[in-house]
Write a protein that holds these residues in place. Structure first.
Motif, short mmCIF file in Angstrom:
data_model
loop_
_atom_site.label_atom_id
_atom_site.label_comp_id
_atom_site.label_asym_id
_atom_site.label_seq_id
_atom_site.Cartn_x
_atom_site.Cartn_y
_atom_site.Cartn_z
N ASP A 74 0.82 -1.21 0.00
CA ASP A 74 0.00 0.00 0.00
C ASP A 74 0.86 1.26 0.00
O ASP A 74 0.59 2.22 -0.73
CB ASP A 74 -0.94 0.01 1.20
N GLN A 75 1.96 1.26 0.80
CA GLN A 75 2.84 2.43 0.80
C GLN A 75 3.57 2.58 -0.54
O GLN A 75 3.85 3.70 -0.98
CB GLN A 75 3.87 2.31 1.94
N GLU A 76 3.87 1.46 -1.18
CA GLU A 76 4.48 1.51 -2.50
C GLU A 76 3.54 2.21 -3.49
O GLU A 76 3.97 3.06 -4.29
CB GLU A 76 4.81 0.09 -2.98
N ALA A 77 2.26 1.85 -3.42
CA ALA A 77 1.28 2.49 -4.31
C ALA A 77 1.15 3.98 -4.01
O ALA A 77 1.13 4.81 -4.93
CB ALA A 77 -0.08 1.81 -4.16
N TYR A 78 1.09 4.35 -2.72
CA TYR A 78 0.99 5.77 -2.36
C TYR A 78 2.22 6.55 -2.85
O TYR A 78 2.10 7.71 -3.26
CB TYR A 78 0.87 5.93 -0.85
N SER A 79 3.41 5.92 -2.80
CA SER A 79 4.61 6.59 -3.29
C SER A 79 4.51 6.90 -4.77
O SER A 79 4.88 7.99 -5.23
CB SER A 79 5.85 5.73 -3.01
N GLU A 123 3.64 6.86 -13.60
CA GLU A 123 3.66 6.60 -12.16
C GLU A 123 2.27 6.18 -11.65
O GLU A 123 2.12 5.27 -10.85
CB GLU A 123 4.14 7.84 -11.41
N LEU A 124 1.25 6.88 -12.11
CA LEU A 124 -0.11 6.58 -11.65
C LEU A 124 -0.56 5.20 -12.11
O LEU A 124 -1.28 4.49 -11.40
CB LEU A 124 -1.08 7.66 -12.15
N LYS A 125 -0.15 4.79 -13.32
CA LYS A 125 -0.51 3.44 -13.79
C LYS A 125 0.21 2.37 -12.98
O LYS A 125 -0.33 1.28 -12.76
CB LYS A 125 -0.20 3.32 -15.27
N SER A 126 1.44 2.66 -12.52
CA SER A 126 2.12 1.73 -11.63
C SER A 126 1.34 1.57 -10.32
O SER A 126 1.19 0.48 -9.78
CB SER A 126 3.55 2.22 -11.33
N ALA A 127 0.82 2.70 -9.81
CA ALA A 127 0.02 2.65 -8.59
C ALA A 127 -1.27 1.86 -8.81
O ALA A 127 -1.73 1.12 -7.93
CB ALA A 127 -0.31 4.07 -8.12
N VAL A 128 -1.87 2.00 -10.02
CA VAL A 128 -3.09 1.26 -10.34
C VAL A 128 -2.82 -0.25 -10.29
O VAL A 128 -3.62 -1.03 -9.74
CB VAL A 128 -3.61 1.66 -11.75
N ALA A 181 -2.44 -1.31 -6.58
CA ALA A 181 -3.72 -1.23 -5.86
C ALA A 181 -4.67 -2.33 -6.30
O ALA A 181 -5.44 -2.87 -5.50
CB ALA A 181 -4.35 0.15 -6.10
N THR A 182 -4.63 -2.68 -7.59
CA THR A 182 -5.48 -3.76 -8.10
C THR A 182 -5.06 -5.10 -7.49
O THR A 182 -5.89 -5.92 -7.11
CB THR A 182 -5.40 -3.81 -9.63
N GLU A 183 -3.74 -5.32 -7.40
CA GLU A 183 -3.23 -6.58 -6.86
C GLU A 183 -3.61 -6.77 -5.39
O GLU A 183 -3.94 -7.86 -4.96
CB GLU A 183 -1.71 -6.63 -7.02
N ILE A 184 -3.56 -5.66 -4.59
CA ILE A 184 -3.85 -5.80 -3.16
C ILE A 184 -5.32 -5.52 -2.84
O ILE A 184 -5.73 -5.64 -1.69
CB ILE A 184 -2.96 -4.85 -2.33
N GLY A 185 -6.09 -5.12 -3.87
CA GLY A 185 -7.52 -4.89 -3.68
C GLY A 185 -7.84 -3.67 -2.83
O GLY A 185 -8.83 -3.66 -2.10
N ASP A 186 -7.02 -2.63 -2.91
CA ASP A 186 -7.25 -1.40 -2.13
C ASP A 186 -8.05 -0.42 -2.99
O ASP A 186 -7.52 0.26 -3.87
CB ASP A 186 -5.92 -0.77 -1.70
N HIS A 187 -9.36 -0.36 -2.74
CA HIS A 187 -10.24 0.47 -3.57
C HIS A 187 -10.00 1.96 -3.38
O HIS A 187 -10.18 2.74 -4.31
CB HIS A 187 -11.70 0.13 -3.26
N GLU A 188 -9.59 2.36 -2.17
CA GLU A 188 -9.37 3.79 -1.92
C GLU A 188 -8.19 4.31 -2.73
O GLU A 188 -8.27 5.36 -3.38
CB GLU A 188 -9.13 4.03 -0.43
N PHE A 210 -8.07 7.08 -6.03
CA PHE A 210 -7.17 8.22 -6.17
C PHE A 210 -6.42 8.15 -7.50
O PHE A 210 -6.22 9.16 -8.19
CB PHE A 210 -6.16 8.24 -5.02
N CYS A 211 -5.97 6.95 -7.87
CA CYS A 211 -5.25 6.77 -9.13
C CYS A 211 -6.12 7.17 -10.32
O CYS A 211 -5.69 7.93 -11.21
CB CYS A 211 -4.79 5.33 -9.28
N TYR A 212 -7.36 6.66 -10.37
CA TYR A 212 -8.24 6.96 -11.50
C TYR A 212 -8.58 8.46 -11.54
O TYR A 212 -8.67 9.05 -12.62
CB TYR A 212 -9.51 6.13 -11.39
N LEU A 213 -8.78 9.06 -10.36
CA LEU A 213 -9.08 10.50 -10.33
C LEU A 213 -7.94 11.30 -10.97
O LEU A 213 -8.16 12.16 -11.82
CB LEU A 213 -9.29 10.95 -8.88
N ASN A 214 -6.70 11.00 -10.58
CA ASN A 214 -5.57 11.78 -11.09
C ASN A 214 -5.25 11.43 -12.54
O ASN A 214 -4.81 12.31 -13.30
CB ASN A 214 -4.35 11.56 -10.20
N LEU A 215 -5.48 10.17 -12.95
CA LEU A 215 -5.33 9.84 -14.37
C LEU A 215 -6.35 10.61 -15.20
O LEU A 215 -6.06 11.05 -16.33
CB LEU A 215 -5.48 8.34 -14.58
#
Length: 673
Positions: free
Chosen positions: A116-121, A141-146, A149-156, A160-165
């Motif tokens: 999760d922290q990797e995705a936030y970074s 960078e945002l697609k890497s976070a996507v 987040a998809t792998e760990i199932g973190d919807h929040e 954020f990723c989709y909003l900024n994309l």
């Protein structure tokens, strides 16, 4: 976690007209007395709290959090600290340092599997690229976070990723991609019941996208949904931005009356926020609307305000006015000279014609010429005197202008400082209130055991010294009503200590005897506040409280109170369980708290209250309501449903108080078995 929130609250609230500013030395002293793990979390919470208002001080806390996390090997807090330090540097425009911290946080999270922290970074780095209009790297960078987040199932994180994309795609004109991303973000936040302010942000950007494609009908639909009154949206800045865009939509569709309504709303919110640039833009929009409606004089009034909010324009305006005065003076002289030349030419023609035609009139014409010459000389003398007066006045105006410019610089500095202080106070108050209300259980929690109930909670200030606490497990249901020393910030701080100790005593250590629990709460509070009855200078802070625990299997209520009694109404019968006359805190005549039990019956109605309700001044003689008046009100409405009782209790207090100020925090909780 509660202790971390407590320490954050202690640095963000305002009470008794005293501003709580960031005092790094005091907070460091608090931190040094904590265990390493809590110290690290405290520094991170402080860094996050002050990342926008005091970024330099926040960065110091972030660095201390980073040092503590490295020392104890807490990689999760280390990654957070890197992210928070990056945000502080970004807010101070130290972009290279921000990027370095973001990359370091990414490395820590990657090496230790903190997904999760990797995705936030990646989100942090992507937003930094977006801020600098480097859209290709931002998207990467945002697609890497996507992916993470998809792998760990973190919807929040995914939202954020989709909003900024969606924002990136909007910036580069890929409107279909932007719509797809923003729609995904909206679906996730609605599906998982995320905070409405986050949903409103997505709808705002969907409205911006529709405006970019000149689909003003759809834009208005999204903007209207974002600020729906039923949503309870309280983000004034977001609402102000939406009102501005709605005004532009109506202007584009030539609906100028509607545009003016939302421009006025935008102006009022901008004054509420006290942001000069927003006030400037609001007046400019209103001026443009008046031009479209042909109201040119009114438009000039709005444009004058626009000028007043710009130092540069104000200086130019002052210079232009002085130049205009000089121009008017020169123009006056030239007009007089031309007028004299015309009159002289007329005289010469008259003299010529008269000399040719009527010689006998020569002397008369000479007399007229002389008279005209005298008048001309007199006029010239008057003009010269006026010129000297205007030049003297012009010099005086120039001196006044220089003086005003110096005064404006000083006044603007003071105004900027006051605006900054006001915003810091407002942000601190709002943050403190959000934290305190987040810790309080809802009325729905009462339904875990009781048939019905109400919570009447009315702080005197923004934050309160009264608080309530509940817990529920398979065998027991617990409820506490407490009134801390003072109200506002001191009371709120004490309430956090009470919540933390109750969690330890009842939930963690499993104590179910109310007398034992209250004795333990008193000991914990005295230890936390370093209270010693033998010390004359010891602080006498503390709280009044009532604790009741219900044994669900046997339907038996256990109760102990510190100056707060329990009232049970059973049909026409009134049962009162008396409190021990000792506070939770140091006391010269300290005695153990007594435990009372009551076999509950269906339909029993139980009431606990702080002293705020009976202490309210009012009535015909301006006296206190007193406990007897409070009990009379409870008896009068006890036959009604619990929620209707709450409404009647509120109405009765307002009628008693009338025009008097609220005396204290008010808390009354009623439940029906």
């Amino acid at each position: 976690m509660v202790l971390a929130w407590l320490l954050t609250l202690a640095t963000n609230v305002v009470a008794a007209d005293v501003v709580m500013t960031v005092n790094a030395d005091s907070l460091n002293m608090v931190a040094e007395g904590l265990p390493d793990s809590l110290r690290c979390k405290m520094y991170n919470d402080l860094c996050w709290t002050y990342r926008h208002t005091f970024p330099e001080t926040a960065l110091l806390f972030g660095k201390k959090a980073l040092e503590s996390a490295e020392r104890i090997g807490d990689y999760n807090e280390e990654a957070k600290a890197c992210s928070f330090c990056g945000i502080c540097n970004r807010n101070m425009a130290n972009y290279d340092a921000a990027f370095t911290y973001y990359k370091r946080g990414l490395d820590v999270a990657t090496r230790h599997g903190l997904r999760d922290q990797e995705a936030y970074s990646h989100v942090d780095i992507g937003n930094l690229y977006l801020y600098h209009a480097d859209y290709a790297h931002a998207e990467s960078e945002l697609k890497s976070a996507v992916r993470i987040a998809t792998e760990i199932g973190d919807h929040e994180i995914l939202s954020f990723c989709y909003l900024n994309l969606g924002r990136v795609a909007l910036k580069i004109g890929k409107y279909n991609n932007s719509r797809a991303y923003l729609t995904k973000a909206l679906d996730l936040r609605q599906k998982h019941n995320m905070e409405y302010s986050g949903i409103a942000v997505v709808k705002k950007y969907l409205g911006d996208l529709s405006m970019a494609t000149q689909d003003y009908t759809t834009a208005l639909k999204y903007y209207t949904e974002a600020v729906d009154k039923r949503s309870g949206l309280r983000d004034v800045g977001l609402i102000a931005g939406i009102c501005e865009n709605v005004a532009h939509c109506y202007m584009a569709t030539e609906k100028y009356d509607s545009a003016k309504i939302f421009a006025d709303r935008y102006l009022n919110l901008s004054y509420q926020l006290d942001i000069g640039n927003n006030i400037n833009r609001a007046h400019r929009i209103l001026g443009d609307i008046c031009v479209k409606q042909g109201l040119l004089d009114k438009a000039l009034e709005y444009y004058d305000v626009v000028l007043a909010y710009s130092d540069t324009i104000l200086a130019k305006e002052t210079t232009a006015r002085l130049t205009n005065m000089e121009y008017k003076f020169d123009k006056l002289l030239k007009e007089k000279e031309i007028d004299l030349l015309k009159k002289d030419e007329e005289l010469r023609r008259t003299h010529l014609y008269s000399g040719l035609i009527f010689v006998v009139l020569l002397m008369t014409l000479v007399g007229v010429l002389v008279w005209r010459n005298v008048q001309s000389n007199r006029m010239n003398n008057i003009l010269r005197e006026q010129k000297r007066e205007i030049e003297d006045r012009n010099e005086e105006i120039l001196q006044q202008r220089d003086m005003l410019e110096k005064q404006n610089v000083s006044l603007e500095r003071q105004r900027t400082l006051l605006i900054s202080q006001k915003k810091e106070i407002t942000d601190s108050i709002a943050y403190a209130k959000r934290i305190q209300y987040a810790l309080l259980p809802s009325e729905a929690f009462l339904q875990k055991y009781f048939a019905d109930g109400f919570i009447y909670y009315r702080p005197r200030d923004v934050v309160s010294g009264d608080f309530y606490w509940m817990f529920n497990d398979d065998d027991y249901f617990g409820l506490v009503v407490a009134d801390c020393t003072g109200h506002g910030v001191p009371g709120a701080f004490m309430s956090m200590l009470g919540v933390t100790s109750l969690n330890d005593i009842v939930i963690r250590d499993g104590i179910r005897d109310t007398g034992v629990a209250m004795n333990r709460l008193r000991d914990d509070l005295k230890e936390l506040l370093h209270q010693d009855i033998e010390d004359e200078d010891t602080p006498h802070d503390g709280m009044d409280a009532a604790l009741m625990i219900v044994d669900k299997k046997n339907n038996v209520l256990s109760y102990s109170g510190a100056f707060i009694s329990l009232l049970c109404i059973r049909g026409d019968e009134e049962i009162a369980l008396k409190a021990t006359h000792n506070p939770i805190g140091v006391y010269v005549h300290e005695v153990p708290f007594e435990t009372h039990t009551l076999q509950l019956q269906k339909g029993d109605k139980i009431y606990l209250s702080s002293d705020g309700y009976p202490s309210q001044f009012g009535g015909p003689e301006g006296k206190k309501l007193k406990p007897s008046g409070y009990k009379n009100i409870i008896r009068k409405y006890s036959g009604l449903g619990m929620h209707e009782q709450c409404t009647k209790i509120d109405t009765a207090l307002n009628e008693w108080r009338a025009d008097n100020e609220q005396t204290d925090d008010v808390l009354v909780i009623g439940v029906e078995v």
